[in-house]
Design an enzyme around this catalytic site. Structure first.
Site, PDB file in Angstrom:
ATOM      1  CD  GLU A 282      -3.290  -0.988   2.216  1.00 45.36           C
ATOM      2  OE1 GLU A 282      -3.070  -0.023   2.965  1.00 45.36           O
ATOM      3  OE2 GLU A 282      -3.988  -1.687   2.148  1.00 45.36           O
ATOM      4  CD  GLU A 387      -4.155  -5.832   3.468  1.00 49.39           C
ATOM      5  OE1 GLU A 387      -5.311  -4.931   3.770  1.00 49.39           O
ATOM      6  OE2 GLU A 387      -3.127  -5.603   3.668  1.00 49.39           O
TER       7      GLU A 387
END
Ligand SMILES: *[C@@H]1O[C@H](CO)[C@@H](O)[C@H](O)[C@H]1NC(C)=O
Ligand SMILES: *[C@@H]1O[C@H](CO)[C@@H](O)[C@H](O)[C@H]1NC(C)=O
Ligand SMILES: *[C@@H]1O[C@H](CO)[C@@H](O)[C@H](O)[C@H]1NC(C)=O
Ligand SMILES: *[C@@H]1O[C@H](CO)[C@@H](O)[C@H](O)[C@H]1NC(C)=O
Ligand SMILES: *[C@@H]1O[C@H](CO)[C@@H](O)[C@H](O)[C@H]1NC(C)=O
Ligand SMILES: *[C@@H]1O[C@H](CO)[C@@H](O)[C@H](O)[C@H]1NC(C)=O
Ligand SMILES: *[C@@H]1O[C@H](CO)[C@@H](O)[C@H](O)[C@H]1NC(C)=O
Ligand SMILES: *[C@@H]1O[C@H](CO)[C@@H](O)[C@H](O)[C@H]1NC(C)=O
Length: 507
Positions: A282, A387
């Site tokens: 991320e 995720e």
């Protein structure tokens, strides 16, 4: 894990052009020689260590293994014949990441080697009055000795051999393991993290994974300076990675860590059990700039490949989409050697999605997420979801950060509640969940898995939590909203409900 994602259609409009500045930064980076460090003593020793005291099938381990003894190296067993389940090839056989004929079905071992307040509030609660909000401030507040003691105990107990037995028993075949750069030491003055402690625990866990035929994707979640400024990078606050005054230095400092990881995972001791490696979780490309993040990933891939022994050798490498949207990555590095794209998909961080009714959310998973994954698999290559969860509210304690409130009831960021009477009371207490709610969550799990399996596969966030059940795979199985054997889920939810799968986006 997840962070706020902007509106999807807005993301799709982002297009980035290579700037001269990026070229200069990259050119400068290439000439800086990388220091090759091999900190992990792989010398064979005659001292055989007992990695665990548990060989039983008991999932309720009240007797955790002894802490790792740093003076005793963990010796790889070299037995790579284990097979997680009938669906999955044994570790010493190839896994078809490229063709996707076998899907990655996994959980994240989050809140372990990188702390997250919402996964283990108990580690933070005593220190919140002292201003502790993340691993950085926790270590800073406690000091090295006390932080070492706290983390050593946590590393030793949060993940045990029984964790891997349960993961195997649930039909899963992968784990994704977030680590911080501090696992590999080489901190600079002022960085309060506990260095060189977690790696040994990682290596111990890899031996358990090997024993039960589980493949491991280790992923760098915390880079020097913080690649996203979120608490789960280790440090909440500024993005001082590429962006910021020390950003260029910190981006460069990240590369030797990837070099170490790739060298380690490429070695014959670990190549079968660690066939895939996440280069960076991320990075906030919306702050940093998409072109700069792409240029960095390209450079990082070169480092990983060189350290791993060249083309065709070493682990698969995973990049994260940086919240730019999958379509932004279409055609990125065409023909690159074993490169996979990761995206994180959450309902509850998006103001539009969180307000949809349940029917619309199921349809969104099947149609929009499904076709996004199908499209990316064709336009980029292997694409997976590192995720996701079944949560459709953001009521989990500390989910948005310590003391920041919740979108659901309107206490976060000055927003409006999702509906006039929306409350988080009871949201994290499974005894209040109705049969209808559990059935919806089971449907939502199955809808998402149908979507993700149009690509390379998925990792649930998270394997467990202390007290936020919607984020715990284990709680979901116990509560009946996640299947007991994910390889036997019955007919496709999406197809059975009239949502076609494997449809390419029109735009
Ligand atoms: C290690 O395990 C073996 C076999 O289970 C046992 O005999 C031995 O006592 C253990 N050693 C230690 C140091 O726990
Ligand atoms: C696990 O052990 C604890 C402590 O002995 C007990 O309270 C709990 O009920 C056990 N859980 C299961 C699932 O057996
Ligand atoms: C290797 O591992 C497999 C699966 O765990 C086990 O059945 C087998 O006995 C092991 N072989 C040796 C030589 O230890
Ligand atoms: C941690 O490991 C690094 C190598 O990665 C080494 O240079 C450093 O001295 C170690 N630091 C400590 C505090 O042990
Ligand atoms: C803190 O981390 C959680 C996940 O652990 C994430 O949902 C949240 O957005 C983060 N908040 C901040 C302010 O970094
Ligand atoms: C990016 O870096 C600048 C300093 O150059 C800093 O002021 C800004 O806060 C950083 N952006 C973020 C989101 O941290
Ligand atoms: C759910 O939302 C969709 C789209 O807004 C709407 O068409 C539908 O009628 C709603 N369904 C229910 C049961 O409220
Ligand atoms: C909200 O709560 C009030 C008072 O309990 C009730 O009169 C009202 O019908 C509720 N509104 C909705 C949309 O449920």
């Amino acid at each position: 894990m997840g962070a706020t994602q902007d509106n999807r259609s807005c993301l799709r409009r982002h297009r980035w052009k290579i700037s001269l500045l990026v070229l200069i930064v990259v050119a400068a980076a290439v000439v800086v020689p990388l220091v090759i460090v091999k900190p992990w003593d792989k010398n064979k020793s005659n001292n055989s260590t007992n990695n665990s005291n548990s060989n039983s099938n008991n999932n309720n381990n009240t007797n955790p293994p002894p802490p790792v003894n740093p003076s005793q190296p963990i010796i790889p067993s070299h037995n790579d014949t284990a097979k997680a389940n009938a669906y999955t090839p044994a570790l010493d056989q190839p896994f078809d990441y490229q063709g996707g004929s076998v899907k990655m079905r996994g959980v994240n071992l989050g809140g372990w080697l990188v702390l997250e307040p919402f996964i283990t509030p108990s580690l933070f609660d005593p220190y919140i009055p002292n201003g502790v909000v993340d691993e950085w401030t926790l270590c800073q507040h406690l000091g090295l000795d006390a932080a070492t003691k706290l983390l050593d105990n946590h590393y030793n107990t949060w993940v045990t051999e029984d964790t891997f037995i349960r993961i195997r028993d649930l039909g899963l075949n992968h784990v994704r393991v977030p680590i911080g750069f501090w696992a590999m030491g080489n901190l600079v003055a002022g960085e309060p993290y506990v260095p060189n402690l977690s790696w040994k625990y990682l290596v111990r866990a890899i031996e358990w994974a090997r024993k039960y035929g589980i493949r491991v994707q280790v992923e760098l979640h915390g880079a020097p300076g913080s690649q996203n400024g979120w608490n789960h990078s280790g440090r909440l606050g500024a993005v001082n990675w590429i962006n910021g005054t020390d950003g260029a230095t910190n981006a460069l400092r990240t590369l030797p860590y990837l070099q170490q990881m790739s060298t380690f995972f490429a070695s014959p001791d670990y190549a079968h059990v660690d066939p895939i490696m996440g280069m960076l979780n991320e990075p906030n490309a919306q702050v940093i700039g998409g072109d700069k993040v792409k240029a960095w990933y390209q450079q990082a891939l070169g480092v990983v490949r060189t350290a791993g022994g060249g083309t065709g050798k070493g682990p698969w490498a995973v990049i994260h989409d940086g919240f730019l949207g999958l379509s932004t990555w279409a055609g990125f590095l065409p023909g690159a050697d074993r490169l996979m794209l990761d995206t994180h998909s959450y309902i509850m961080f998006d103001d539009g999605l969180i307000r949809m009714n349940q029917t619309a959310q199921l349809e969104f998973a099947c149609k929009t997420w499904g076709s996004d994954i199908t499209t990316s698999t064709k336009a980029f290559g292997p694409t997976m979801v590192g995720e996701f969860s079944v949560a459709v509210n953001d009521c989990a304690k500390y989910l948005n950060g310590i003391g920041l409130g919740y979108r659901w009831d309107g206490t976060f960021g000055g927003g409006k509640p999702v509906s006039p009477n929306a409350t988080c009371v009871g949201a994290n207490d499974p005894t209040t969940y109705t049969a209808e709610y559990k059935q919806f969550m089971l449907n939502f799990f199955n809808a998402q898995v149908d979507a993700w399996e149009q690509g390379a596969g998925w990792f649930y966030w998270n394997f467990k939590t202390e007290s936020n059940p919607l984020w715990s795979y284990f709680d979901g199985v116990d509560g009946g909203w996640i299947p007991k054997d994910v390889n036997n889920r019955g007919p496709s939810f999406c197809a059975a409900n009239g949502y076609p799968v494997n449809v390419v986006n029109s735009d």
